[in-house]
Design a protein around this motif. Structure first.
Motif, PDB file in Angstrom:
ATOM      1  N   VAL A 225       1.138  -1.317   0.380  1.00 47.24           N
ATOM      2  CA  VAL A 225      -0.443   0.012  -0.007  1.00 47.24           C
ATOM      3  C   VAL A 225       0.526   1.172  -0.093  1.00 47.24           C
ATOM      4  CG1 VAL A 225      -1.560   1.378   1.313  1.00 47.24           C
ATOM      5  CG2 VAL A 225      -1.881  -0.709   0.981  1.00 47.24           C
ATOM      6  N   VAL A 226       0.412   2.095  -0.893  1.00 54.41           N
ATOM      7  CA  VAL A 226       1.755   3.483  -1.038  1.00 54.41           C
ATOM      8  C   VAL A 226       0.965   4.662   0.088  1.00 54.41           C
ATOM      9  CG1 VAL A 226       2.016   4.803  -2.881  1.00 54.41           C
ATOM     10  CG2 VAL A 226       1.892   2.742  -3.758  1.00 54.41           C
ATOM     11  N   ARG A 227      -0.578   4.725  -0.552  1.00 53.12           N
ATOM     12  CA  ARG A 227      -1.409   5.530   0.339  1.00 53.12           C
ATOM     13  C   ARG A 227      -2.770   4.834   1.258  1.00 53.12           C
ATOM     14  NH1 ARG A 227       1.183  10.901   1.446  1.00 53.12           N
ATOM     15  NH2 ARG A 227       0.719  11.170   3.143  1.00 53.12           N
ATOM     16  N   VAL A 228      -2.975   5.186   1.919  1.00 50.40           N
ATOM     17  CA  VAL A 228      -4.063   4.988   2.307  1.00 50.40           C
ATOM     18  C   VAL A 228      -5.163   6.768   2.431  1.00 50.40           C
ATOM     19  CG1 VAL A 228      -6.489   4.171   3.874  1.00 50.40           C
ATOM     20  CG2 VAL A 228      -4.600   3.126   3.591  1.00 50.40           C
ATOM     21  N   VAL A 229      -6.401   7.054   1.362  1.00 52.61           N
ATOM     22  CA  VAL A 229      -6.502   8.306   0.998  1.00 52.61           C
ATOM     23  C   VAL A 229      -8.592   8.486   1.775  1.00 52.61           C
ATOM     24  CG1 VAL A 229      -4.711   9.421  -0.938  1.00 52.61           C
ATOM     25  CG2 VAL A 229      -7.015   7.806  -1.010  1.00 52.61           C
ATOM     26  N   ALA A 230      -8.934   9.657   2.145  1.00 47.27           N
ATOM     27  CA  ALA A 230     -10.100   9.657   2.389  1.00 47.27           C
ATOM     28  C   ALA A 230     -11.600  10.176   1.821  1.00 47.27           C
ATOM     29  CB  ALA A 230     -10.144   9.807   4.048  1.00 47.27           C
ATOM     30  N   LEU A 231     -12.452   9.652   1.288  1.00 46.41           N
ATOM     31  CA  LEU A 231     -13.050   9.695   0.889  1.00 46.41           C
ATOM     32  C   LEU A 231     -14.257  10.929   1.286  1.00 46.41           C
ATOM     33  CD1 LEU A 231     -16.214   9.191   0.480  1.00 46.41           C
ATOM     34  CD2 LEU A 231     -14.427   7.023  -0.701  1.00 46.41           C
ATOM     35  N   SER A 232     -15.328  12.656   1.123  1.00 47.70           N
ATOM     36  CA  SER A 232     -15.656  13.260   2.612  1.00 47.70           C
ATOM     37  C   SER A 232     -16.958  12.477   2.307  1.00 47.70           C
ATOM     38  CB  SER A 232     -15.996  14.713   1.157  1.00 47.70           C
ATOM     39  OG  SER A 232     -16.317  14.610   0.577  1.00 47.70           O
ATOM     40  N   GLY A 233     -17.052  11.788   1.000  1.00 43.03           N
ATOM     41  CA  GLY A 233     -18.521  11.125   1.231  1.00 43.03           C
ATOM     42  C   GLY A 233     -20.039  11.589   1.357  1.00 43.03           C
ATOM     43  N   GLY A 234     -20.139  13.118   1.590  1.00 44.83           N
ATOM     44  CA  GLY A 234     -20.943  13.758   1.177  1.00 44.83           C
ATOM     45  C   GLY A 234     -21.521  14.528   2.880  1.00 44.83           C
ATOM     46  N   TYR A 235     -20.150  14.356   3.809  1.00 39.99           N
ATOM     47  CA  TYR A 235     -19.993  15.227   4.725  1.00 39.99           C
ATOM     48  C   TYR A 235     -19.352  16.508   4.455  1.00 39.99           C
ATOM     49  CZ  TYR A 235     -19.752  10.275   7.346  1.00 39.99           C
ATOM     50  OH  TYR A 235     -19.832   9.731   8.334  1.00 39.99           O
ATOM     51  N   LYS A 249      -3.538   7.472   9.628  1.00 39.82           N
ATOM     52  CA  LYS A 249      -2.559   7.058   8.820  1.00 39.82           C
ATOM     53  C   LYS A 249      -3.305   7.632   7.492  1.00 39.82           C
ATOM     54  CE  LYS A 249       0.161   4.473  11.212  1.00 39.82           C
ATOM     55  NZ  LYS A 249       0.705   2.619  11.224  1.00 39.82           N
ATOM     56  N   MET A 250      -4.510   8.434   7.037  1.00 42.30           N
ATOM     57  CA  MET A 250      -5.314   8.474   6.090  1.00 42.30           C
ATOM     58  C   MET A 250      -5.223  10.135   6.264  1.00 42.30           C
ATOM     59  SD  MET A 250      -8.812   6.325   7.173  1.00 42.30           S
ATOM     60  CE  MET A 250      -9.655   6.886   5.379  1.00 42.30           C
ATOM     61  N   ILE A 251      -5.113  10.562   4.917  1.00 44.50           N
ATOM     62  CA  ILE A 251      -5.234  12.282   4.327  1.00 44.50           C
ATOM     63  C   ILE A 251      -6.285  12.149   3.440  1.00 44.50           C
ATOM     64  CG2 ILE A 251      -2.226  12.203   4.079  1.00 44.50           C
ATOM     65  CD1 ILE A 251      -2.778  11.446   0.429  1.00 44.50           C
ATOM     66  N   ALA A 252      -6.272  12.880   2.647  1.00 46.44           N
ATOM     67  CA  ALA A 252      -7.921  13.054   2.428  1.00 46.44           C
ATOM     68  C   ALA A 252      -7.919  13.294   0.741  1.00 46.44           C
ATOM     69  CB  ALA A 252      -8.196  14.539   2.813  1.00 46.44           C
ATOM     70  N   SER A 253      -9.404  12.807   0.011  1.00 46.65           N
ATOM     71  CA  SER A 253      -8.993  12.702  -1.241  1.00 46.65           C
ATOM     72  C   SER A 253     -10.366  13.382  -1.751  1.00 46.65           C
ATOM     73  CB  SER A 253      -8.758  11.499  -1.992  1.00 46.65           C
ATOM     74  OG  SER A 253      -9.261  11.540  -3.580  1.00 46.65           O
ATOM     75  N   PHE A 254     -10.425  15.030  -1.173  1.00 48.08           N
ATOM     76  CA  PHE A 254     -11.810  15.215  -1.161  1.00 48.08           C
ATOM     77  C   PHE A 254     -12.377  15.903  -2.841  1.00 48.08           C
ATOM     78  CE2 PHE A 254     -12.305  15.818   3.617  1.00 48.08           C
ATOM     79  CZ  PHE A 254     -11.617  14.501   4.000  1.00 48.08           C
ATOM     80  N   SER A 255     -13.102  16.283  -3.010  1.00 44.94           N
ATOM     81  CA  SER A 255     -14.381  16.833  -3.934  1.00 44.94           C
ATOM     82  C   SER A 255     -14.775  17.313  -3.012  1.00 44.94           C
ATOM     83  CB  SER A 255     -15.308  15.635  -5.015  1.00 44.94           C
ATOM     84  OG  SER A 255     -16.081  16.438  -5.506  1.00 44.94           O
TER      85      SER A 255
END
Length: 287
Positions: A225-235, A249-255
């Protein structure tokens, strides 16, 4: 991508999500005529974001692009090339074609005809680093979750074979009444699949911020695993950042959270200030 400080900007709205993204940006559906004009408007929005003063590698590690955006240009340069050469931001391509109908409480990805050709072009012509592909889990259904993860890794192996790094994204619906149970099942399935990958076949994971803080830390530590990123999912931005800050150990990947409060009619100074505030908030939650 493995060790840098920052987050991944998700600029990959496509198909049905584009009108919604434009509406939040203050562009109503009667302001454009047809698909071409719609995608023209969203590219203008993305260009405005990418060229803003704060959208640089100081806080943004990578950006996920829709295929049309990859083929489009900013200041006469292909978008992915512009990101890397002018902003220092790693370009990533969304490759899924949307979701199949719900079955066993999940939605797997639709077929992706021509995937190998697209991957070859993305790497060789447009300098793309990796891909992103999304499924959705609606409830803690073991058979459904197993099917989602199996398909994700099957596609992931195709991406790896093309010389790119896949971002595997089995989203868990934040409104699921069995979210925590689904996440435990998902973690076990992902771990089992990771153990089948040979050395050098590395992936990234994009996951819903878990109910149990730190749940995915062991996945982040896996050698594949290179990186674990988080989605905002509607929050909202504030809620997503608050929850993300509790994940070591998570970074953001938000839209949506990245573009919150941005409007077409804003003066450039106001737009840049609002975007800069969002970028700083998401960056700090990712540290």
């Amino acid at each position: 991508m493995a060790t840098g400080k920052g987050f991944i900007a998700a600029l990959d709205q496509s198909g049905g999500s584009t009108p919604k993204a434009l509406k939040l940006y203050g562009v109503e559906e009667d302001e454009y005529d047809g698909e071409a004009e719609m995608y023209g408007e969203i590219h203008k929005m993305r260009t405005r974001i990418i060229t803003a003063p704060d959208f640089t590698s100081d806080k943004v590690l990578g950006a996920i692009l829709f295929e049309r955006t990859m083929r489009a240009e900013i200041e006469g340069i292909p978008t992915g090339q512009y990101l890397w050469e002018k902003r220092g931001v790693v370009p990533i391509l969304k490759i899924d074609k949307g979701l199949a109908d719900k079955e066993n409480d999940v939605q797997v990805m639709k077929p992706m005809p021509g995937l190998e050709e697209l991957l070859k072009e993305a790497k060789e012509t447009f300098g793309i680093f990796g891909t992103k592909e999304r499924s959705v889990i609606h409830a803690a259904n073991e058979a459904g979750i197993k099917a989602v993860v199996a398909q994700q890794f099957e596609v992931g192996r195709t991406v790896i074979a093309a010389g790119l790094v896949p971002i595997i994204e089995p989203e868990v619906d934040i409104n699921s009444t069995t979210k925590a149970e689904a996440e435990e099942m998902l973690k076990a399935e992902i771990a089992a699949q990771l153990d089948t990958l040979p050395e050098g076949d590395d992936v990234m994971l994009k996951l819903t911020i878990p109910t149990v803080d730190g749940l995915y830390d062991s996945l982040a530590d896996h050698p594949r695993v290179v990186r674990v990123v988080a989605l905002s999912g509607g929050y909202s931005t504030d809620v997503a950042c608050e929850k993300l800050a509790k994940q070591p150990k998570m970074i953001a990947s938000f839209s949506r959270a990245l573009a919150e409060g941005l409007l077409k009619k804003q003066a450039d100074s106001d737009f840049d200030a609002a975007l800069g505030a969002n970028i700083t908030k998401i960056y700090e939650a990712s540290l």
